[in-house]
Design a protein around this motif. Structure first.
Motif, PDB file in Angstrom:
ATOM      1  N   ARG B 189       0.828  -1.207   0.000  1.00 58.55           N
ATOM      2  CA  ARG B 189       0.000   0.000   0.000  1.00 58.55           C
ATOM      3  C   ARG B 189       0.855   1.247   0.000  1.00 58.55           C
ATOM      4  O   ARG B 189       0.582   2.222  -0.704  1.00 58.55           O
ATOM      5  N   ALA B 190       1.903   1.214   0.798  1.00 61.03           N
ATOM      6  CA  ALA B 190       2.795   2.375   0.859  1.00 61.03           C
ATOM      7  C   ALA B 190       3.443   2.616  -0.503  1.00 61.03           C
ATOM      8  O   ALA B 190       3.525   3.750  -0.972  1.00 61.03           O
ATOM      9  N   ILE B 191       3.876   1.533  -1.137  1.00 64.15           N
ATOM     10  CA  ILE B 191       4.523   1.696  -2.445  1.00 64.15           C
ATOM     11  C   ILE B 191       3.546   2.277  -3.452  1.00 64.15           C
ATOM     12  O   ILE B 191       3.865   3.197  -4.194  1.00 64.15           O
ATOM     13  N   ARG B 192       2.329   1.752  -3.460  1.00 64.99           N
ATOM     14  CA  ARG B 192       1.336   2.285  -4.395  1.00 64.99           C
ATOM     15  C   ARG B 192       1.071   3.757  -4.136  1.00 64.99           C
ATOM     16  O   ARG B 192       0.842   4.528  -5.049  1.00 64.99           O
ATOM     17  N   ALA B 193       1.100   4.131  -2.878  1.00 71.32           N
ATOM     18  CA  ALA B 193       0.858   5.533  -2.532  1.00 71.32           C
ATOM     19  C   ALA B 193       2.111   6.371  -2.736  1.00 71.32           C
ATOM     20  O   ALA B 193       2.078   7.583  -2.520  1.00 71.32           O
ATOM     21  N   GLY B 194       3.191   5.728  -3.131  1.00 70.43           N
ATOM     22  CA  GLY B 194       4.416   6.468  -3.378  1.00 70.43           C
ATOM     23  C   GLY B 194       5.140   6.892  -2.118  1.00 70.43           C
ATOM     24  O   GLY B 194       5.953   7.804  -2.150  1.00 70.43           O
ATOM     25  N   ARG B 195       4.838   6.254  -1.012  1.00 69.78           N
ATOM     26  CA  ARG B 195       5.505   6.618   0.233  1.00 69.78           C
ATOM     27  C   ARG B 195       6.355   5.461   0.741  1.00 69.78           C
ATOM     28  O   ARG B 195       6.248   4.337   0.260  1.00 69.78           O
ATOM     29  N   SER B 196       7.145   5.760   1.722  1.00 72.49           N
ATOM     30  CA  SER B 196       7.903   4.713   2.392  1.00 72.49           C
ATOM     31  C   SER B 196       7.077   4.207   3.571  1.00 72.49           C
ATOM     32  O   SER B 196       6.369   4.973   4.224  1.00 72.49           O
ATOM     33  N   LEU B 197       7.168   2.918   3.796  1.00 71.11           N
ATOM     34  CA  LEU B 197       6.380   2.344   4.892  1.00 71.11           C
ATOM     35  C   LEU B 197       6.785   2.946   6.232  1.00 71.11           C
ATOM     36  O   LEU B 197       5.962   3.125   7.132  1.00 71.11           O
ATOM     37  N   HIS B 198       8.048   3.286   6.342  1.00 66.91           N
ATOM     38  CA  HIS B 198       8.543   3.738   7.639  1.00 66.91           C
ATOM     39  C   HIS B 198       8.224   5.204   7.905  1.00 66.91           C
ATOM     40  O   HIS B 198       8.476   5.709   8.985  1.00 66.91           O
ATOM     41  N   GLU B 199       7.624   5.851   6.890  1.00 69.38           N
ATOM     42  CA  GLU B 199       7.109   7.202   7.132  1.00 69.38           C
ATOM     43  C   GLU B 199       5.715   7.130   7.726  1.00 69.38           C
ATOM     44  O   GLU B 199       5.176   8.133   8.175  1.00 69.38           O
ATOM     45  N   ALA B 200       5.126   5.962   7.674  1.00 72.43           N
ATOM     46  CA  ALA B 200       3.731   5.838   8.100  1.00 72.43           C
ATOM     47  C   ALA B 200       3.672   5.368   9.553  1.00 72.43           C
ATOM     48  O   ALA B 200       3.883   4.185   9.823  1.00 72.43           O
ATOM     49  N   PRO B 201       3.396   6.252  10.475  1.00 71.90           N
ATOM     50  CA  PRO B 201       3.393   5.845  11.887  1.00 71.90           C
ATOM     51  C   PRO B 201       2.291   4.843  12.203  1.00 71.90           C
ATOM     52  O   PRO B 201       2.433   4.016  13.090  1.00 71.90           O
ATOM     53  N   GLU B 202       1.203   4.894  11.421  1.00 64.68           N
ATOM     54  CA  GLU B 202       0.101   3.979  11.719  1.00 64.68           C
ATOM     55  C   GLU B 202       0.493   2.534  11.424  1.00 64.68           C
ATOM     56  O   GLU B 202      -0.119   1.600  11.951  1.00 64.68           O
ATOM     57  N   ALA B 203       1.513   2.374  10.581  1.00 65.54           N
ATOM     58  CA  ALA B 203       1.951   1.007  10.287  1.00 65.54           C
ATOM     59  C   ALA B 203       2.461   0.335  11.565  1.00 65.54           C
ATOM     60  O   ALA B 203       2.114  -0.810  11.855  1.00 65.54           O
ATOM     61  N   ARG B 204       3.257   1.078  12.299  1.00 66.75           N
ATOM     62  CA  ARG B 204       3.785   0.530  13.540  1.00 66.75           C
ATOM     63  C   ARG B 204       2.655   0.191  14.504  1.00 66.75           C
ATOM     64  O   ARG B 204       2.628  -0.879  15.117  1.00 66.75           O
ATOM     65  N   ASP B 205       1.719   1.119  14.596  1.00 61.22           N
ATOM     66  CA  ASP B 205       0.604   0.889  15.516  1.00 61.22           C
ATOM     67  C   ASP B 205      -0.203  -0.338  15.112  1.00 61.22           C
ATOM     68  O   ASP B 205      -0.582  -1.156  15.946  1.00 61.22           O
ATOM     69  N   THR B 206      -0.459  -0.433  13.826  1.00 65.63           N
ATOM     70  CA  THR B 206      -1.238  -1.578  13.357  1.00 65.63           C
ATOM     71  C   THR B 206      -0.508  -2.871  13.667  1.00 65.63           C
ATOM     72  O   THR B 206      -1.118  -3.854  14.109  1.00 65.63           O
TER      73      THR B 206
END
Lengths: 246, 246
Positions: B189-206
């Motif tokens: 999902r992060a790649i499709r959105a053009g972002r890095s997974l580690h920029e997404a704080p909700e990933a850690r929470d999830t």
DNA sequence: TGTATCCGATACATCAACGTATTCGATAGA
DNA sequence: TCTATCGAATACGTTGATGTATCGGATACA
């Protein structure tokens, strides 16, 4: 890659429509067998019983064919899901017994199972996902369908869980994704092992266990124990909860 | 496709080894960017700074190159995981405070994160999975690495959980797979959105939430509360939820 | 029955990737 | 320093997929 569809499949003479359909059917098989890139326009046409002339008077590129194919398959998938909902509704609304876990597992597997052959679909879908990681336009198409599918799925899963007297302990979207991820994982393992997923009884059990882990019983409004519902009509008579989850 | 490796990278003159390595480096990039089938031997060589002559004196086919690449990357991945274990061990064994949930989430993401760029690896791995669905030989190679990886992963995750005073409520293999599936899902999902997974704080929470849902506290042998360990030496003493699961 | 139009078939020109046969240069060993 | 060997570069023939331009037949309508 351009994933913008031709305006509609309407306005096409029946002959043309039939040719398009046969080409799409053939593409579905050939793309799944060999991969989109390895597939050749020629082979698709051959499989469909045409020459390349027919192809080029209906599509401009292989990519356009693939885009049209994905749209068709996605529509079929959504339609099949809607049909499941309709078929399931009376069954869900009629029963009143305690939840039957095996039934719940079958139900979940059924929700994720597409209208067509699992293996073929899995291969095509996997390649579509791969493309979506490289091409932003494909990513958009992917996300659009994923969202539509997840919404439909959430509605039906929510209703089933509701009747089972359970509720997700994680955000609904996350929980449904996890179920989908598990399904994909198990399906791919089955394919690699050369088996059908539905031959594997442990798949159903694993799915049930995950559902149970991801949910908790909903406390009944009167403070009593949560009600339990059976998805199989032959169960006992404990009544069904009425409120909707999700 | 033949995925049997050349016996070893030993017995190669340094010059030869270097060109092989450079070709593999180039292939890693090119295959990720365009896909294996769309990639051309010529482009890989160009990227590596060689002509096709160099390629054909080191590999026989593009498929052999890909097989060698996957072996190398898998080795790197396992080595990186082992390194993580070594680095983590003192940290895990030294601490005695309560578990820090954010730390646990970081830890889990870190476990699944490969030694190289996430996006590049994800693309290659995804294509490898796709091949494994079509070709039994690739399926074997895939399963072999998956098993090795899962075993290593299970060891370290198990230790981390142990120190956190928790235990999976599902079979370990299934639980670890689910964590991996979630990671893959979020990464894509992060790649499709053009972002890095580690920029997404909700990933850690999830990830943390899933870990908590998939585990339960272990009762301490003496009947007291489960042992709690902090993965962050400087963390506070806020206790962990004890009732995360169903 | 005759004719026009639509649509798939055919034939051909083009191009890109492949693999091999051979050459050239660098490096190691005498 | 000379030479033999190894490894990468070069050049060429082959193949197969593509797209287009043209042809032919079937169908619909007068």
């Amino acid at each position: 890659m351009t994933l913008i569809s031709t305006p509609a499949d309407v306005l096409l003479t029946p002959r043309r429509q039939r040719t398009r359909d046969r080409l799409l059917d053939a593409a579905y098989e050939v793309f799944a067998e060999q991969g989109v890139h390895a597939s050749t326009v020629e082979e698709v046409c051959e499989r469909a019983g045409f020459t390349r002339g027919a192809f080029y008077s209906n599509f401009t590129t292989k990519e356009e064919l693939f885009a049209a194919l994905m749209e068709r398959q996605h529509s079929l998938q959504l339609a099949a899901l809607a049909l499941k909902v309709d078929r399931l509704r009376p069954r869900l609304e009629a029963v009143t017994g305690p939840i039957d876990e095996a039934g719940l597992g079958d139900l979940m597997l059924d929700f994720f199972t597409g209208p067509l052959d699992d293996r073929t679909w899995c291969l095509i879908d996997h390649e579509f996902r791969l493309m979506s990681l490289r091409d932003p336009e494909v990513a958009g198409a992917f996300a659009a369908h994923e969202e539509a599918f997840e919404t439909s799925l959430l509605a039906i899963v929510g209703r089933a869980l509701d009747l089972a007297g359970r509720r997700f302990v994680l955000p609904d979207g996350v929980a449904v994704r996890l179920l989908g991820d598990l399904y994909q994982d198990m399906l791919q393992r089955a394919i690699r092992a050369g088996r059908s997923l539905h031959e594997a009884p442990e798949a159903r059990d694993t799915m049930v266990r995950l559902v149970l882990v991801l949910t908790r019983p909903v406390a009944a409004p009167d403070g009593g124990p949560a009600r339990r519902t059976d998805l199989h009509p032959a169960a006992t008579d404990v009544p069904v909860r009425a409120d909707a989850t999700c």
